[in-house]
Motif scaffolding. Structure first.
Motif, PDB file in Angstrom:
ATOM      1  N   TYR A  68       3.895 -11.098  -9.657  1.00 40.26           N
ATOM      2  CA  TYR A  68       2.483 -10.695  -9.670  1.00 40.26           C
ATOM      3  C   TYR A  68       2.361  -9.267  -9.140  1.00 40.26           C
ATOM      4  N   ILE A  69       1.893  -8.364  -9.994  1.00 41.68           N
ATOM      5  CA  ILE A  69       1.738  -6.969  -9.588  1.00 41.68           C
ATOM      6  C   ILE A  69       0.619  -6.856  -8.554  1.00 41.68           C
ATOM      7  N   ARG A  70      -0.417  -7.697  -8.679  1.00 44.51           N
ATOM      8  CA  ARG A  70      -1.477  -7.734  -7.666  1.00 44.51           C
ATOM      9  C   ARG A  70      -0.903  -8.037  -6.282  1.00 44.51           C
ATOM     10  N   ALA A  71       0.058  -8.944  -6.246  1.00 47.92           N
ATOM     11  CA  ALA A  71       0.659  -9.308  -4.964  1.00 47.92           C
ATOM     12  C   ALA A  71       1.482  -8.149  -4.399  1.00 47.92           C
ATOM     13  N   LEU A  72       2.125  -7.366  -5.272  1.00 40.47           N
ATOM     14  CA  LEU A  72       2.842  -6.180  -4.801  1.00 40.47           C
ATOM     15  C   LEU A  72       1.863  -5.191  -4.169  1.00 40.47           C
ATOM     16  N   ALA A  73       0.696  -5.014  -4.807  1.00 42.24           N
ATOM     17  CA  ALA A  73      -0.317  -4.107  -4.259  1.00 42.24           C
ATOM     18  C   ALA A  73      -0.788  -4.593  -2.895  1.00 42.24           C
ATOM     19  N   ARG A  74      -1.069  -5.887  -2.803  1.00 36.96           N
ATOM     20  CA  ARG A  74      -1.506  -6.479  -1.534  1.00 36.96           C
ATOM     21  C   ARG A  74      -0.457  -6.308  -0.447  1.00 36.96           C
ATOM     22  N   ASP A  75       0.792  -6.614  -0.784  1.00 37.95           N
ATOM     23  CA  ASP A  75       1.860  -6.592   0.213  1.00 37.95           C
ATOM     24  C   ASP A  75       2.202  -5.171   0.646  1.00 37.95           C
ATOM     25  N   LEU A  76       2.106  -4.206  -0.270  1.00 36.81           N
ATOM     26  CA  LEU A  76       2.350  -2.819   0.124  1.00 36.81           C
ATOM     27  C   LEU A  76       1.259  -2.366   1.090  1.00 36.81           C
ATOM     28  N   GLY A  77       0.013  -2.715   0.799  1.00 37.95           N
ATOM     29  CA  GLY A  77      -1.077  -2.373   1.710  1.00 37.95           C
ATOM     30  C   GLY A  77      -0.914  -3.011   3.072  1.00 37.95           C
ATOM     31  N   ASP A  78      -0.452  -4.266   3.086  1.00 37.33           N
ATOM     32  CA  ASP A  78      -0.220  -4.953   4.366  1.00 37.33           C
ATOM     33  C   ASP A  78       0.901  -4.279   5.152  1.00 37.33           C
ATOM     34  N   THR A  79       1.973  -3.915   4.443  1.00 38.97           N
ATOM     35  CA  THR A  79       3.106  -3.258   5.103  1.00 38.97           C
ATOM     36  C   THR A  79       2.688  -1.955   5.766  1.00 38.97           C
ATOM     37  N   LEU A  80       1.775  -1.234   5.129  1.00 36.16           N
ATOM     38  CA  LEU A  80       1.322   0.070   5.640  1.00 36.16           C
ATOM     39  C   LEU A  80       0.116  -0.043   6.565  1.00 36.16           C
ATOM     40  N   ASP A  81      -0.352  -1.293   6.806  1.00 31.79           N
ATOM     41  CA  ASP A  81      -1.470  -1.572   7.725  1.00 31.79           C
ATOM     42  C   ASP A  81      -2.776  -0.904   7.317  1.00 31.79           C
ATOM     43  N   VAL A  82      -2.997  -0.749   6.003  1.00 30.87           N
ATOM     44  CA  VAL A  82      -4.254  -0.162   5.534  1.00 30.87           C
ATOM     45  C   VAL A  82      -4.949  -1.042   4.488  1.00 30.87           C
ATOM     46  N   GLY A  83      -4.266  -2.098   4.040  1.00 28.06           N
ATOM     47  CA  GLY A  83      -4.794  -2.923   2.963  1.00 28.06           C
ATOM     48  C   GLY A  83      -4.541  -2.285   1.617  1.00 28.06           C
ATOM     49  N   GLY A  84      -4.442  -3.101   0.590  1.00 28.36           N
ATOM     50  CA  GLY A  84      -4.200  -2.573  -0.746  1.00 28.36           C
ATOM     51  C   GLY A  84      -4.622  -3.556  -1.817  1.00 28.36           C
ATOM     52  N   HIS A  85      -5.001  -3.029  -2.963  1.00 31.44           N
ATOM     53  CA  HIS A  85      -5.325  -3.882  -4.102  1.00 31.44           C
ATOM     54  C   HIS A  85      -5.080  -3.106  -5.390  1.00 31.44           C
ATOM     55  N   LEU A  86      -5.083  -3.840  -6.489  1.00 31.29           N
ATOM     56  CA  LEU A  86      -4.788  -3.265  -7.797  1.00 31.29           C
ATOM     57  C   LEU A  86      -6.090  -2.820  -8.468  1.00 31.29           C
ATOM     58  N   THR A  87      -6.100  -1.616  -9.028  1.00 32.20           N
ATOM     59  CA  THR A  87      -7.302  -1.163  -9.748  1.00 32.20           C
ATOM     60  C   THR A  87      -7.077  -1.031 -11.251  1.00 32.20           C
ATOM     61  N   SER A  88      -5.832  -0.975 -11.692  1.00 25.11           N
ATOM     62  CA  SER A  88      -5.558  -0.978 -13.135  1.00 25.11           C
ATOM     63  C   SER A  88      -4.160  -1.528 -13.362  1.00 25.11           C
ATOM     64  N   LEU A  89      -3.992  -2.150 -14.532  1.00 21.87           N
ATOM     65  CA  LEU A  89      -2.693  -2.732 -14.874  1.00 21.87           C
ATOM     66  C   LEU A  89      -2.518  -2.676 -16.385  1.00 21.87           C
ATOM     67  N   ARG A  90      -1.370  -2.179 -16.803  1.00 21.72           N
ATOM     68  CA  ARG A  90      -1.056  -2.112 -18.234  1.00 21.72           C
ATOM     69  C   ARG A  90       0.381  -2.566 -18.443  1.00 21.72           C
ATOM     70  N   ARG A  91       0.569  -3.605 -19.273  1.00 22.87           N
ATOM     71  CA  ARG A  91       1.922  -4.078 -19.577  1.00 22.87           C
ATOM     72  C   ARG A  91       2.465  -3.283 -20.753  1.00 22.87           C
ATOM     73  N   THR A  92       3.625  -2.690 -20.565  1.00 27.40           N
ATOM     74  CA  THR A  92       4.179  -1.790 -21.575  1.00 27.40           C
ATOM     75  C   THR A  92       5.426  -2.327 -22.276  1.00 27.40           C
ATOM     76  N   ARG A  93       6.011  -3.395 -21.732  1.00 29.66           N
ATOM     77  CA  ARG A  93       7.223  -3.946 -22.378  1.00 29.66           C
ATOM     78  C   ARG A  93       7.413  -5.395 -21.964  1.00 29.66           C
TER      79      ARG A  93
END
Length: 321
Positions: A188-213
């Motif tokens: 889940y790319i959304r979960a990567l966004a969330r977890d990166l934000g958590d790791t950096l202590d600022v929060g994170g979320h996905l604003t766009s997603l495009r599957r290319t392959r």
């Protein structure tokens, strides 16, 4: 008033590559393609959220049997991760849960971002978003969330083989990261966004997603849904299967034998393997076979196609809503 008349349903099969627009569900895309192909037998491999755009692979008629093998292929995405806020859905469609002060976001260094991305690369354990389509006691997680339930899905192993930062832009106190991700099915790319934000202590979320392959299939070969002509876009069963697997070219006698459920000799020196696309001299996909102990055994058969029939009347112009 009589319903619009249609010709008998088509049995023409193959895969179609769709560039799904934002706002459409994967089900919408399937429904529209059913009308255009004049058949009920249409399925998709790998759901895309309505917010997401990009490659959606549809199987038509007997080629829906290939979708089982497409679903598990690796995938590539381009995405925008917004650092500075967390949401209830881990993407822009959810309600904001927390927001970091602009000064805190400004203090996130490039080194910290690189380390955070590196920590989410490789074989990792990922907790899917609560609004995913994963079933919990027979009911979709997102449906339980919408009903007011608290849903906490267990973490599961996924592989993020590539997670690259393409660019970064500061916007209204947030930091937007344009990223490219290559990952295993089920990531889940959304979960990567969330977890990166958590790791950096600022929060994170996905604003766009495009599957290319998806596996060997790329977005550049896909047709926009509103311009789709199924007959011209169709990747025939033999072509599609040959891209997914190895290929075994059959003699006429071998094709008949496989069609009757008989085993045939595998190419000399072949190791045990499968699935393999078995193709007759006319270029028709007879089936998928596996090599075992010097013989080829059919594991999935594919019937011959009939010419594609066109819808007749106003129903041909209907769109999914």
């Amino acid at each position: 008033m009589n319903a619009p008349r249609r010709k008998p349903g088509s049995t023409t099969s193959g895969l179609v590559l769709i560039d799904k627009p934002q706002g459409w569900t994967s089900h919408d895309a399937v429904a529209r393609t059913r009308r255009l192909a004049n058949t009920r037998k249409v399925g998709h491999a790998g759901t895309l959220d309505p917010m997401a755009t990009g490659l959606l692979i549809l199987g038509i008629n007997s080629s829906t049997r290939l979708l089982t093998y497409v679903v598990g292929l690796d995938k590539e995405y381009l995405a925008t991760i917004r650092l500075g806020a967390a949401t209830t859905t881990d993407d822009a469609e959810g309600e904001e849960l927390t927001r970091a002060a602009a000064g805190v976001v400004d203090g996130v260094s490039a080194t910290a971002i690189a380390a955070g991305i590196q920590g989410l690369t490789g074989a990792i354990s990922q907790r899917p978003s609560a609004v995913s389509a994963i079933k919990v006691d027979g009911k979709r997680a997102y449906a339980r969330v919408r009903a007011g339930e608290d849903v906490e899905l267990p973490a599961r192993p996924v592989t993020v083989s590539e997670f690259d930062l393409v660019s970064s832009t500061r916007v209204d106190g947030f930091l937007d990261l344009e990223v490219r991700v290559v990952c295993s099915s089920g990531t889940y790319i959304r979960a990567l966004a969330r977890d990166l934000g958590d790791t950096l202590d600022v929060g994170g979320h996905l604003t766009s997603l495009r599957r290319t392959r998806i596996g060997p299939f790329v977005i550049d070969a896909a047709d926009p849904l509103d311009q789709l002509d199924v007959a011209s876009a169709l990747i025939g069963p033999a072509d599609a299967a040959s891209r997914l697997f190895g290929r075994l070219d059959l003699s006429e006698e071998q094709a008949i034998d496989l069609g009757h459920g008989k085993r045939i000799d595998a190419p000399e020196g072949s190791a045990d393997a499968g699935p393999i696309a078995a193709v007759d001299p006319s270029g028709r996909l007879v089936g998928l076979v596996e090599y075992r102990a010097g013989q080829a055994k059919s594991i999935v058969n594919f019937p011959p196609d009939a010419p594609m029939a066109e819808p007749v009347g106003p129903a041909a112009a209907e769109d999914a809503s």
